[in-house]
Design an enzyme around this catalytic site. Structure first.
Site, PDB file in Angstrom:
ATOM      1  N   CYS A 144       0.811  -1.207   0.000  1.00 37.08           N
ATOM      2  CA  CYS A 144       0.000   0.000   0.000  1.00 37.08           C
ATOM      3  C   CYS A 144       0.846   1.259   0.000  1.00 37.08           C
ATOM      4  O   CYS A 144       0.347   2.363  -0.129  1.00 37.08           O
ATOM      5  CB  CYS A 144      -0.995   0.003   1.146  1.00 37.08           C
ATOM      6  SG  CYS A 144      -0.239   0.346   2.719  1.00 37.08           S
ATOM      7  N   CYS A 191      -1.814   8.000   5.697  1.00 40.88           N
ATOM      8  CA  CYS A 191      -0.377   7.708   5.740  1.00 40.88           C
ATOM      9  C   CYS A 191       0.194   8.013   7.115  1.00 40.88           C
ATOM     10  O   CYS A 191       1.173   7.402   7.547  1.00 40.88           O
ATOM     11  CB  CYS A 191       0.391   8.531   4.714  1.00 40.88           C
ATOM     12  SG  CYS A 191      -0.372   8.628   3.095  1.00 40.88           S
TER      13      CYS A 191
HETATM   14 ZN   LIG Z   1       1.497   8.138   1.919  1.00 44.37          ZN
END
Ligand SMILES: [Zn+2]
Ligand SMILES: Cc1ncc(COP(=O)(O)O)c(C=O)c1O
Lengths: 395, 128
Positions: free
Chosen positions: B35, B104
């Site tokens: 990812c 993130c």
């Molecule tokens: Zn990222």
């Protein structure tokens, strides 16, 4: 030093393109549909631009319609072919897995409307063969759409061979030539292309101007209803300055194509050879069948967005197919289509040169990029695991 | 680029506490390369205090900056406080992140909690 190396995203307008447009902004600003002198002057300018584009593509001016860009041209080409096919009960379309989203999303829309779409897989080198296209054609196929050159990895498709296959089988053939027009020679007749899309901002023309070439006899569906502009196939007062400028930019690009492409192939190869010295890095796309000036690498163990940000700090503007640059969860569908694993695809870097790129800029990129890659690897747990043999290197 | 705040760019360009701690008391790794963001945190713990922390991150600007900021926020702090560290606090300390970048930064919080768990596990093993 400042280096713009994102010419596949868009280009700087050339001086000639800017100057061609200026008179049509505040001097010859008439509406081409108006009967008076100002209107007729604008109309003549659009006609002249149409003649230029037609000549440079080896088409007839009646086969050229101006659009708002490459995306609109792609949409209209595909939707038109689908509508024509449906009239004869043909509702199957063929394309490839690594097309631009302007094509892929249009096809997806057709699927929802009951069409069937075959997306051909792409070889590791980013090329689809004419044999594969031929094998996918069925009795109910109404369109084959294969891009001329890929926008991320620059690989050039065997368009002439695919055109021949389609013509022989009586299937319409569209090519999204947005990345190719103005950069490689294109003759729609020799290539047996029925529909072709281009976009002016990819060859130093203005943004928001595109062209759809539709071979005589291929009936287009209008996406925008209104006035009778563009032979009734695209309503709306023409973007006269943009259209004139687009034609000037195309003329200029085609006039200098041979020397520009020789130079860009040399500079591109210099970049490729230099970046190949970075360990565990690999070129994406075919080494030879590629757009002049397109360089696309995967660097193992790092992520593309952080690479772009650090390069931007050093004055280098480039792009990447990492997920984080787009806000998506998956990296570029193009890199996945050529078989790059997810973890490798995140670490991609595209450098796309133009005729304004200098040798000094290439040298500068070669001196800056490897240390940045190394810096990011030094803080990457993935890279460390690979170096210690905990995980295998994939490149 | 105006994508990120000045704070984010500062931590991205000059990340604090990058590295590894070979004799760490707790190590946590979260995310996966598929990812696009992976973060590994090393903790040195003395009694109840995080005496040292280092990180390694594979990821975007947001991931690296939040790793850096999160490690700064827990260094020298008691475990009771560290346990309460949230992703939101890290994001706020960075003067915010673009909405599509929040995911993130979540890794920073998760990596720290994972390292704390590793520490607890090691403690239990040592006691047995
Ligand atoms: Zn990222
Ligand atoms: C291959 C390809 N097709 C279509 C487009 C869309 O063109 P435009 O930006 O003019 O709509 C682009 C450019 O982004 C492209 O690279």
């Amino acid at each position: 030093m400042f280096v713009y190396a994102d010419n596949a995203a868009t280009t700087k307008m050339s001086r000639a393109a800017v100057e061609a447009m200026l008179p049509y902004l505040d001097e010859a600003y008439g509406n081409p549909s108006s009967l008076h002198t100002a209107g007729q002057r604008a109309s003549a300018a659009v006609q002249s631009a149409r003649n230029t584009v037609a000549e440079l593509l080896h088409a007839d001016p009646k086969e050229i319609i101006f659009t708002s860009g490459g995306s609109e041209a792609d949409n209209q080409a595909i939707l038109s072919a689908a509508a024509l096919g449906a009239k004869h009960g043909k509702k199957h379309l063929i394309s490839t897995a690594f097309e631009h989203h302007a094509v892929l999303h249009t096809l997806r829309k057709l699927e929802k409307d009951g069409y069937e779409v075959t997306l051909l897989p792409v070889h590791e080198n980013g090329i689809v063969t004419a044999e594969e296209v031929a094998a996918a054609i069925r009795d109910d196929t109404c369109l084959v759409s294969v891009m001329f050159a890929n926008n991320e990895i620059g690989s050039i498709q065997p368009i002439g061979e695919i055109g021949a296959v389609c013509r022989k089988r009586g299937v319409l053939f569209h090519t999204d030539a947005v990345q190719a027009v103005g950069h490689v020679p294109i003759d729609v007749q020799a290539l047996q292309v029925d529909l072709l899309s281009l976009s002016a901002h990819k060859f130093h023309g203005p943004k928001g101007v595109g062209v759809l070439y539709a071979r005589r006899g291929v009936l287009l569906t209008s996406l925008i209803e209104g006035g009778a502009q563009e032979r009734g196939k695209r309503a709306g007062t023409e973007n006269v300055p943009g259209i004139v400028s687009a034609a000037a930019a195309l003329r200029e690009s085609c006039d200098h194509m041979a020397e520009t492409s020789a130079r860009l192939i040399r500079l591109g190869n210099k970049l490729i050879d230099g970046l190949r010295t970075v360990p565990h890095a690999a070129l994406n796309g075919d080494a030879v069948q590629r757009l002049p000036g397109n360089v696309n690498f995967c660097f193992e163990g790092i992520e593309g967005e952080s690479l772009l940000l650090l390069l931007d700090q050093r004055g280098i503007e480039a792009s990447s197919g990492s997920a984080c640059t787009s806000g998506a969860l998956d990296p570029s569908h193009v890199l996945l289509a050529i078989g790059r694993p997810h973890e490798v695809a995140h670490g991609s870097l595209r450098l796309s040169l133009s005729r304004y790129t200098t040798e000094e800029e290439v040298d500068y990129m070669l001196s800056e990029i490897p240390p940045v890659v190394e810096y990011l690897r030094e803080m990457s747990p993935v890279w460390k695991d690979m170096e210690r043999g905990v995980k295998p290197h994939l490149l | 680029m105006a994508l990120y705040s000045e704070k984010v760019m500062d931590h991205f360009l000059h990340p604090r506490n990058v590295g590894e701690i070979p004799d760490a008391d707790g190590v946590g790794e979260v995310g996966n390369a598929k990812c696009g963001d992976i973060m590994k945190i090393y903790l040195k713990i003395d009694g109840d205090i995080i005496t040292d922390v280092k990180f390694n991150t594979f990821g975007c600007g947001s991931a690296i900056a939040s790793s850096s900021m999160a490690t700064e926020m827990i260094k020298g702090k008691p475990l009771s406080e560290v346990k309460k560290l949230t992703n939101q606090a890290v994001t706020e300390a960075l003067d915010g992140l673009p909405a599509h970048k929040i995911h993130c930064s979540v890794l920073a919080e998760e990596a720290i909690q994972s390292a704390l768990e590793d520490y607890r596990r090691r403690q239990e093993e040592a006691e047995q």
